[in-house]
Design a protein around this motif. Structure first.
Motif, short mmCIF file in Angstrom:
data_model
loop_
_atom_site.label_atom_id
_atom_site.label_comp_id
_atom_site.label_asym_id
_atom_site.label_seq_id
_atom_site.Cartn_x
_atom_site.Cartn_y
_atom_site.Cartn_z
N VAL A 139 3.29 4.05 -9.95
CA VAL A 139 4.67 4.12 -10.42
C VAL A 139 4.88 5.51 -11.01
CG1 VAL A 139 6.34 3.16 -12.06
CG2 VAL A 139 4.75 1.64 -10.86
N ARG A 140 5.99 6.12 -10.64
CA ARG A 140 6.17 7.54 -10.99
C ARG A 140 6.37 7.77 -12.49
NH1 ARG A 140 10.18 10.00 -6.41
NH2 ARG A 140 10.45 11.56 -8.09
N ARG A 141 6.92 6.80 -13.19
CA ARG A 141 7.12 6.95 -14.64
C ARG A 141 6.62 5.73 -15.38
NH1 ARG A 141 11.78 9.62 -17.88
NH2 ARG A 141 10.02 9.43 -19.31
N HIS A 142 6.15 5.96 -16.60
CA HIS A 142 5.79 4.91 -17.54
C HIS A 142 4.56 4.10 -17.14
CE1 HIS A 142 10.29 4.90 -18.89
NE2 HIS A 142 9.63 5.98 -19.29
N THR A 149 -0.66 1.50 -11.68
CA THR A 149 -1.55 2.11 -10.69
C THR A 149 -2.24 1.00 -9.91
OG1 THR A 149 -1.93 4.06 -12.05
CG2 THR A 149 -3.55 3.61 -10.34
N PHE A 150 -2.20 1.12 -8.57
CA PHE A 150 -2.74 0.06 -7.70
C PHE A 150 -3.57 0.68 -6.59
CE2 PHE A 150 1.40 -0.96 -9.43
CZ PHE A 150 1.22 -2.20 -10.00
N ILE A 152 -4.95 0.07 -3.11
CA ILE A 152 -4.56 -0.81 -2.01
C ILE A 152 -5.58 -0.69 -0.88
CG2 ILE A 152 -2.72 -1.41 -0.42
CD1 ILE A 152 -1.97 -1.67 -3.39
N LYS A 153 -6.15 -1.83 -0.48
CA LYS A 153 -7.24 -1.81 0.49
C LYS A 153 -6.85 -2.27 1.89
CE LYS A 153 -10.63 -2.58 -3.18
NZ LYS A 153 -11.67 -3.50 -3.72
N THR A 154 -5.73 -2.97 2.02
CA THR A 154 -5.34 -3.50 3.32
C THR A 154 -3.83 -3.40 3.52
OG1 THR A 154 -4.94 -5.76 2.48
CG2 THR A 154 -7.21 -5.22 3.18
N PRO A 155 -3.37 -3.46 4.78
CA PRO A 155 -1.92 -3.47 5.03
C PRO A 155 -1.22 -4.64 4.35
CG PRO A 155 -3.13 -3.01 7.05
CD PRO A 155 -4.14 -3.41 6.03
N GLU A 156 -1.90 -5.78 4.26
CA GLU A 156 -1.30 -6.95 3.61
C GLU A 156 -1.09 -6.70 2.12
OE1 GLU A 156 -3.02 -7.84 7.37
OE2 GLU A 156 -4.05 -7.06 5.57
N GLU A 157 -2.09 -6.09 1.48
CA GLU A 157 -1.94 -5.74 0.07
C GLU A 157 -0.80 -4.77 -0.13
OE1 GLU A 157 -5.18 -4.56 -2.58
OE2 GLU A 157 -6.59 -5.48 -1.18
N LEU A 158 -0.68 -3.81 0.77
CA LEU A 158 0.38 -2.81 0.67
C LEU A 158 1.75 -3.48 0.74
CD1 LEU A 158 1.41 0.09 0.59
CD2 LEU A 158 1.10 0.19 3.08
N GLU A 159 1.91 -4.40 1.67
CA GLU A 159 3.20 -5.08 1.82
C GLU A 159 3.57 -5.87 0.56
OE1 GLU A 159 5.36 -8.32 4.83
OE2 GLU A 159 3.35 -7.56 5.28
N ILE A 160 2.58 -6.60 0.03
CA ILE A 160 2.84 -7.42 -1.17
C ILE A 160 3.15 -6.54 -2.37
CG2 ILE A 160 1.77 -9.01 -2.82
CD1 ILE A 160 0.13 -10.11 -0.40
N ALA A 162 4.19 -3.36 -2.44
CA ALA A 162 5.45 -2.65 -2.26
C ALA A 162 6.64 -3.56 -2.57
CB ALA A 162 5.55 -2.11 -0.84
N LYS A 163 6.54 -4.82 -2.19
CA LYS A 163 7.61 -5.77 -2.47
C LYS A 163 7.73 -6.02 -3.98
CE LYS A 163 9.44 -10.27 -1.08
NZ LYS A 163 9.23 -11.47 -0.23
N ASN A 164 6.57 -6.14 -4.65
CA ASN A 164 6.57 -6.36 -6.10
C ASN A 164 7.12 -5.15 -6.86
OD1 ASN A 164 5.45 -8.90 -5.81
ND2 ASN A 164 3.35 -8.19 -6.10
N LEU A 165 6.98 -3.97 -6.27
CA LEU A 165 7.45 -2.74 -6.92
C LEU A 165 8.85 -2.35 -6.46
CD1 LEU A 165 4.19 -0.59 -6.74
CD2 LEU A 165 5.15 -1.70 -8.76
N GLU A 166 9.51 -3.22 -5.73
CA GLU A 166 10.85 -2.91 -5.22
C GLU A 166 11.79 -2.55 -6.39
OE1 GLU A 166 14.06 -4.88 -2.11
OE2 GLU A 166 12.17 -5.88 -2.53
N GLY A 167 12.51 -1.45 -6.20
CA GLY A 167 13.41 -0.99 -7.25
C GLY A 167 12.80 0.08 -8.14
#
Length: 383
Positions: A139-142, A149-150, A152-160, A162-167
């Protein structure tokens, strides 16, 4: 301009340790902080109780101070800019803070001035980024102490994820298989004088610093390279204050700059006991125009171990603190926090190696310091 009264936005343990340094130097320290039980409240000269992004409170703080500095990055930069325009002095300046508190903007600036950094992009541009897993999302701030900080080891993790960090604005970077994580504190004064502390090794667990080693077991070439990186950064930014610079050292002996903190930093806590001038005093000296003085060690080496919360409680852990204080050449710093939770920094211990204690190689010193860190953690985390 004569500096007598220094304002701090934030009242946590960093401001608490800064307040002790202010007392030694004869400065008044006025803090803006929200809670009556925040660590620095008990020692600050004056306290303005308000959230750190409360603009009206910061105006009041400015009216009481000659200069304002920061304990953390949870600040409303846009809200502070009108104050700077009317003459309020911030150290570091809001220009420096703007470049450094956003991780993507910070990384872009480091790359722009030619410092070595890991490859990076934004989440929106990931499709054009030549990467392989694992990757790191930040996350760029705070984001701090493992938050934001995450790995990410797999495409599935990335999708989940990214969705949780939406916004939220997110930076993506390559995962660096480092050999060691390093850090250095460096300060530049209002007069342009620069001071760089010894290069240290840090150990992180779940993106939270567990301990810091000051052993000298880092090659002279790497030490010189990091010192030059620090000098270049401070000079180009025209920083007034202190920076914490975190780096990676790869197996190929390549140095990469990871992150910059525009303030005192956990990796510099050892300076309270292991150096003539602590990072907190150095920050005050830098913004007031006092000579920066020496950054040399007053011992052969040191290890700083964070005392992290491992349960939800309101204990003061007196018995464990007593055991820690019985370790030879140990210094226990307790922040006085009453609300303990897992992962929260509630104190730290620094153990020094006296100059006549061990005279052998730096590798042996490093191993000895690691054993001390393990001893401290075995006492602290024992149930």
């Amino acid at each position: 301009m004569t500096v007598k009264r220094i304002g701090v936005i934030g009242g946590g343990q960093l401001a608490w340790m800064m307040a002790k340094a202010a007392q030694r130097l004869g400065f008044d320290l006025i803090i803006q902080t929200p809670q009556k039980n925040d660590p620095a409240v008990s020692i600050a000269t004056e306290v303005i109780f308000a959230p750190i992004d409360d603009k009206a409170a910061t105006i009041e703080l400015a009216d009481h101070c000659d200069v304002i500095t920061f304990e953390n990055e949870f600040i409303d930069l846009e809200g502070l800019k009108p104050l700077e325009k009317r003459g309020v002095r911030f150290c570091p300046s809001l220009k420096v803070m703007t470049l450094l508190v956003d991780k993507y903007r910070q990384r872009s600036y480091l790359q722009h001035i030619g410092l070595p950094v890991p490859k990076f992009t934004t989440l929106e541009n990931l499709s054009s980024f030549n990467f392989s897993f694992p990757i790191v999302l930040k996350v760029r701030r705070h984001g701090y102490d493992g938050q934001g900080t995450f790995i990410i080891k797999t495409p599935e993790e990335l999708e989940i994820t990214a969705k949780n960090l939406e916004g939220k604005e997110v930076m993506v970077e390559e995962f660096v298989p480092f050999e060691r994580e390093l850090a250095v504190m460096a300060a530049r004064s209002v007069t342009g004088e620069i001071a760089v502390y010894p290069l240290v090794e840090t150990y992180q667990s779940n993106q939270v610093c567990r301990w810091v080693l000051v052993s000298g077991d880092i090659s002279t070439e790497v030490q010189k390279e990091v010192k030059q990186i620090a000098i270049n950064l401070l000079t180009r930014l025209e920083v007034v204050g202190i920076l914490g610079i975190e780096l990676f050292l790869t197996p190929q002996n390549q140095v990469l700059v990871n992150e910059i903190a525009p303030r005192t930093h956990n990796s510099g806590h050892y300076t309270l006991d292991a150096c003539k001038i602590s990072q907190f005093e150095m920050q005050l000296r830098a913004l007031s125009g006092l000579p920066l003085d020496s950054t040399e060690l007053n011992c052969l080496g040191a290890v700083m171990i964070n005392l992290l919360g491992y349960e939800h409680s309101r204990q003061n852990y007196l018995e464990k603190r007593q055991k820690l204080s019985e370790i030879s050449c140990s210094h226990v710093h307790w922040y006085g926090k009453t609300n303990i939770r897992p992962g929260r920094k509630i104190g730290h211990v620094t153990v020094l190696l006296e100059k006549n204690e061990i005279t052998s190689s730096s590798k042996i010193r490093r191993q000895h310091l690691l054993e001390i860190a393990q001893k401290v953690e075995s006492i602290w985390y024992s149930q």
